[in-house]
Design an enzyme around this catalytic site. Structure first.
Site, short mmCIF file in Angstrom:
data_model
loop_
_atom_site.label_atom_id
_atom_site.label_comp_id
_atom_site.label_asym_id
_atom_site.label_seq_id
_atom_site.Cartn_x
_atom_site.Cartn_y
_atom_site.Cartn_z
N ASN A 21 1.24 -4.14 -3.04
CA ASN A 21 1.84 -3.22 -4.01
C ASN A 21 0.91 -3.08 -5.21
OD1 ASN A 21 3.69 -1.28 -4.71
ND2 ASN A 21 4.99 -2.68 -5.84
N THR A 68 -3.02 -0.30 -2.82
CA THR A 68 -2.96 -0.41 -1.38
C THR A 68 -4.40 -0.35 -0.89
OG1 THR A 68 -0.88 0.75 -1.47
CG2 THR A 68 -2.00 0.78 0.64
#
Length: 579
Positions: free
Chosen positions: A405, A385
């Site tokens: 992700n 992230t």
């Protein structure tokens, strides 16, 4: 939010001296690791230099913090492709100075209409990790573009075209490949080369990687950004870009349809909020678990004299770890998308619940995780992230966390668009009761359902002192995001550290299951031995824990710090003429 998003390399914090030129362009110098960067009128702290400077340029041209946050977000899609994105999602927490209120823009990805609860299970009932992580079926319906446009249109001052111009220029004109970007692409080269469209983006025609310092242009991404700039939402969720996405899905067995794209919606939510020794903490609500559990752990720790224990002493770390275990156990049962499940937020962040839970902590002995179940309530995300923080001269503050992700998401690019797809569906419970990619136990509340948003650990957070914004922070790191933000704000609130020192101190992490107290390097051997003697299963992690990008607002100044745990972090800011 993916495994393996850490690096032990450090980068010196940049400092920006007040500018006296009419352009208000930042002047960059180097400073000591534990000193924050100082500026007066605007600041962006992020994981990459060019994107942070793009945001500050927008501030210097009259934009506000929301304009700058959106400009930075689009620019990171060009300059920081491991996590910056167009086809991902996240959360933007905004403090609006004029209204003295906060709001949370939820642009988290959603499960496609065709998604099913058992879609990742093979005939034997086992989770097919390849399909869950690295296939077109791993992609949720993207939310980043909708979220950025929503924020800018509703709360920004400049036009969409002005705010997106820096990202378009970076993609069209190219950037000189940095050491950090070269390292990141190299680390994922095998998977990126395996996808023809990704290979076209990141490598020469012969498959070789661009050299450090070589000019890297992304013409397809520039055209995608131009379509969004000219057409707004329809430039992504309809028209040619949407056609490219759905064609790729149809050809490769993916699930996202034109209907999924057309029906994607942003949700503006009320943040969660609580107090700690007179400070107010405002953070992300579900479908993020971050804010709930940061407040839950602060409530537990408020009952102890942490200063008397001493910062990062064995006693302090013991109580910190025990609080983490209780919070993460609750995460496994109670947290999910509030549009689909009833999340008992009020009870979880209540002081009374913390009082009951505190009785489960033995101040001298670690409780094995196997003996900890989710608490009985009173009433009954890769580490890849990325996070950035923004502040402007008007008093507005933005804390934004978004992601693909895993690092580079699914490693699958959509042909002709220049963008990578997320693999955010892996954040659902593919089989409730089992661990996800980060070792987090996922409950039935987070099972796959069409249109549902997967549970997240993203934790964009604001801390207020005397009713005014004081800290904006957040972190990447998957399951460690929550504990990273917790320790950073505790360092500032409880131990009076400046923002650079608060970010640099070594951290711990415990997520209930597996039962391991993960410690960064840098703790005293005596402290480690004391923790082991208390029964903690200590593991010294070769990886670092998270990477905050933070701003502290103090006495009319902006103090910025990019956590030195990874290379490439940057603080950009400016001070107007005569200050």
């Amino acid at each position: 939010m993916s495994p393996g998003d850490s690096a032990d390399e450090s980068v010196s914090t940049r400092t920006i001296t007040p500018v006296t030129t009419e352009s208000a362009a930042p002047i960059i110098n180097y400073s000591e690791r534990f000193l924050p960067v100082v500026a007066r009128d605007g600041m962006v702290v992020g994981p990459e230099q060019l994107a942070a400077q793009a945001g500050v340029d927008i501030l210097s041209r009259g934009g506000n913090a929301i304009d700058a946050a959106v400009a930075t977000g689009f620019a990171l899609a060009v300059t920081y492709p491991r996590a910056g994105n167009l086809a991902g999602g996240g959360f933007m927490l905004i403090h609006l100075a004029d209204e003295n209120q906060q709001t949370l823009i939820d642009y988290r990805e959603k499960a496609p209409i065709a998604a099913t609860e058992t879609m990742y299970l093979n005939p034997a009932g086992e989770v097919d990790r390849q399909r869950e992580f690295f296939s077109l079926q791993s992609a949720g319906v993207p939310g980043t573009v909708a979220g950025m446009l929503y924020a800018q249109e509703k709360y920004g001052l400049l036009s969409r075209q002005e705010v997106m111009a820096p990202a378009i220029a970076l993609a069209r004109e190219g950037i000189d490949l940095s050491f950090g970007l070269h390292f990141e692409i190299s680390a994922s080269a095998e998977r990126l080369r395996a996808n023809p469209a990704a290979r076209d983006i990141f490598f020469h025609e012969d498959g070789t990687l661009y050299d450090i310092g070589e000019r890297w242009r992304q013409p397809d991404l520039a055209r995608t950004l131009e379509a969004i700039s000219q057409q707004g939402r329809d430039g992504f969720y309809a028209g040619s870009v949407a056609d490219y996405i759905t064609t790729e899905m149809e050809n490769g067995g993916g699930l996202i349809t034109a209907q999924d794209l057309a029906e994607y919606n942003v949700v503006e939510r009320s943040p969660v909020r609580g107090t700690y020794r007179g400070f107010e903490i405002v953070s992300a609500p579900p479908p993020s678990s971050g804010g709930v559990h940061i407040l839950q752990m602060l409530n537990l720790l408020e009952g102890y004299d942490l200063q008397a224990m001493g910062h990062n002493s064995a006693a302090y770390l013991h109580h910190l770890s025990e609080s983490m275990k209780l919070a993460y156990a609750d995460r496994s049962l109670y947290l999910g998308d509030p549009d689909f499940v009833d999340v008992p937020v009020t009870e979880l962040i209540g002081k009374d619940y913390a009082t009951l839970q505190r009785e489960r902590i033995d101040s001298g002995v670690a409780t094995p995780s196997a003996q900890i179940a989710p608490g009985l309530l009173i009433n009954g995300e890769s580490t890849d992230t990325t996070h950035y923080s923004v502040a402007d001269r008007f008093g507005n503050v933005v804390s934004n966390t978004y992601t693909l992700n895993f690092s580079f998401g699914s490693h699958i690019a959509v042909p002709h668009t220049g963008m990578l797809l997320n693999n955010e569906m892996a954040d659902f419970a593919a089989a409730p009761g089992t661990a996800n990619a980060f070792g987090l136990i996922q409950g039935d509340a987070n099972r796959i359902e069409p249109g549902k948003r997967p549970l997240s650990s993203m934790s964009p957070t604001l801390v207020f002192r005397d009713g005014q914004p004081w800290i904006a922070t957040g972190s990447p790191g998957g399951s460690v995001i929550i504990t990273t933000v917790l320790q950073t704000i505790l360092n500032a609130m409880e131990f009076d550290m400046n923002i650079a020192t608060a970010a640099a101190e070594p951290r711990i992490h415990h997520q209930w299951m597996p039962d391991e107290l993960r410690m960064e390097k840098g703790f005293s051997p005596d402290t480690i031995k004391l923790l082991i003697d208390m029964g903690h299963p200590v593991g010294i992690s070769p990886r670092t824990s998270g990477r905050t990008n933070s701003i502290m607002l103090q006495d009319g100044w902006l103090l910025g710090a990019s956590d030195t745990r990874r290379p490439g972090g940057f603080v950009a800011g400016y001070s107007s003429q005569g200050q």
